[in-house]
Enzyme design. Structure first.
Site, PDB file in Angstrom:
ATOM      1  N   ASP A 199      39.343  36.518  42.869  1.00  0.00           N
ATOM      2  CA  ASP A 199      38.435  35.291  42.251  1.00  0.00           C
ATOM      3  C   ASP A 199      37.093  35.723  42.035  1.00  0.00           C
ATOM      4  O   ASP A 199      36.392  35.462  41.150  1.00  0.00           O
ATOM      5  CB  ASP A 199      38.979  34.059  42.619  1.00  0.00           C
ATOM      6  CG  ASP A 199      38.379  32.699  41.903  1.00  0.00           C
ATOM      7  OD1 ASP A 199      38.684  32.679  40.769  1.00  0.00           O
ATOM      8  OD2 ASP A 199      37.578  32.235  42.547  1.00  0.00           O
ATOM      9  N   GLU A 231      44.427  37.860  40.454  1.00  0.00           N
ATOM     10  CA  GLU A 231      43.229  38.003  41.329  1.00  0.00           C
ATOM     11  C   GLU A 231      43.442  38.795  42.449  1.00  0.00           C
ATOM     12  O   GLU A 231      42.634  39.649  43.171  1.00  0.00           O
ATOM     13  CB  GLU A 231      42.939  36.610  41.529  1.00  0.00           C
ATOM     14  CG  GLU A 231      42.522  35.906  40.318  1.00  0.00           C
ATOM     15  CD  GLU A 231      42.307  34.265  40.507  1.00  0.00           C
ATOM     16  OE1 GLU A 231      41.474  33.757  39.870  1.00  0.00           O
ATOM     17  OE2 GLU A 231      43.150  33.612  41.303  1.00  0.00           O
TER      18      GLU A 231
END
Length: 228
Positions: A41, A113
């Site tokens: 992320d 992610e």
């Protein structure tokens, strides 16, 4: 096979593909992918921001922030996950599979992610290796899609209102899991400016709960005729 799935360390790739629900049913598997998700992320936020900074030298901070959010929101990351074939490779628990986990945007985006975080580590923490993977994906998103999404990002709209009307310090979100299952948790978020609470929301993940909290804050401001 997409390049993002070519690893030197296959165990690292497997960990990136392993959801908590699978580990709950198969404890011998070891670690799930949430730490890698955290890393991925952060990397995606940096790379998307740097990409947009170069692409749009004429755009200001607020516009770039909205566009970045549109490039790395749950819906878009889930599309990237499908494009590179992560859906059929995710390791999910039986309950998650039964509930349609292979098509679940939350699980898809989170796995994407995690794979980005793992790819970074697998390539000796070389950000350029990750950039070579993700920039073609960013470039594949039509400009119109980015513009439409950026215009409806509630968290950024609320932050802009706060900075225009209160001060430069951005709002903060207090988010916690309040229930649900390992494959379908439920989160509650509160958004505060200083110590004052402006809104709250519930969602299937932290991002969704925070988005709903921002929407709640904007709705309250509009009701009080304070939204400009």
């Amino acid at each position: 096979m997409h390049k993002i799935l070519i690893f030197h360390d296959e165990k690292l790739l497997r960990r990136a593909l392993t959801h908590r629900s699978y580990v709950n049913e198969n404890p011998e598997e070891g670690e799930h992918n949430e730490r890698l998700e955290f890393l991925g992320d952060a990397i995606l936020n940096f790379l998307s921001g740097e990409y947009l900074y170069r692409l749009h030298p004429e755009r200001g901070e607020d516009e770039l922030t909205r566009r970045r959010s549109a490039l790395v929101d749950e819906k878009q990351l889930a599309k990237f996950a499908l494009e590179v074939g992560l859906d059929v490779k995710m390791l999910l628990g039986k309950g998650a599979i039964r509930d349609g986990g292979y098509q679940n945007p939350n699980l898809l985006s989170s796995t994407f992610e995690a794979v980005i975080g793992a790819y970074y580590l697998d390539h000796s923490s070389d950000i350029e290796a990750v950039r070579a993977i993700v920039e073609p994906l960013f470039e594949s998103v039509p400009e119109q899609v980015v513009v439409v999404r950026s215009n409806v990002d509630s968290k950024n709209r609320f932050q802009e209102w706060v900075q225009r009307n209160i001060g430069p310090t951005p709002p903060r979100y207090l988010t916690e899991q309040i229930g649900g299952f390992s494959h379908a948790p439920e989160f509650k978020a509160k958004v505060l400016v200083g110590e004052e609470e402006y809104g709250e929301g519930i969602g299937r993940n932290k991002k969704e709960a925070e988005k709903v909290a921002a929407e709640d804050a904007l709705a309250k401001l509009e009701k009080q005729a304070l939204l400009s």
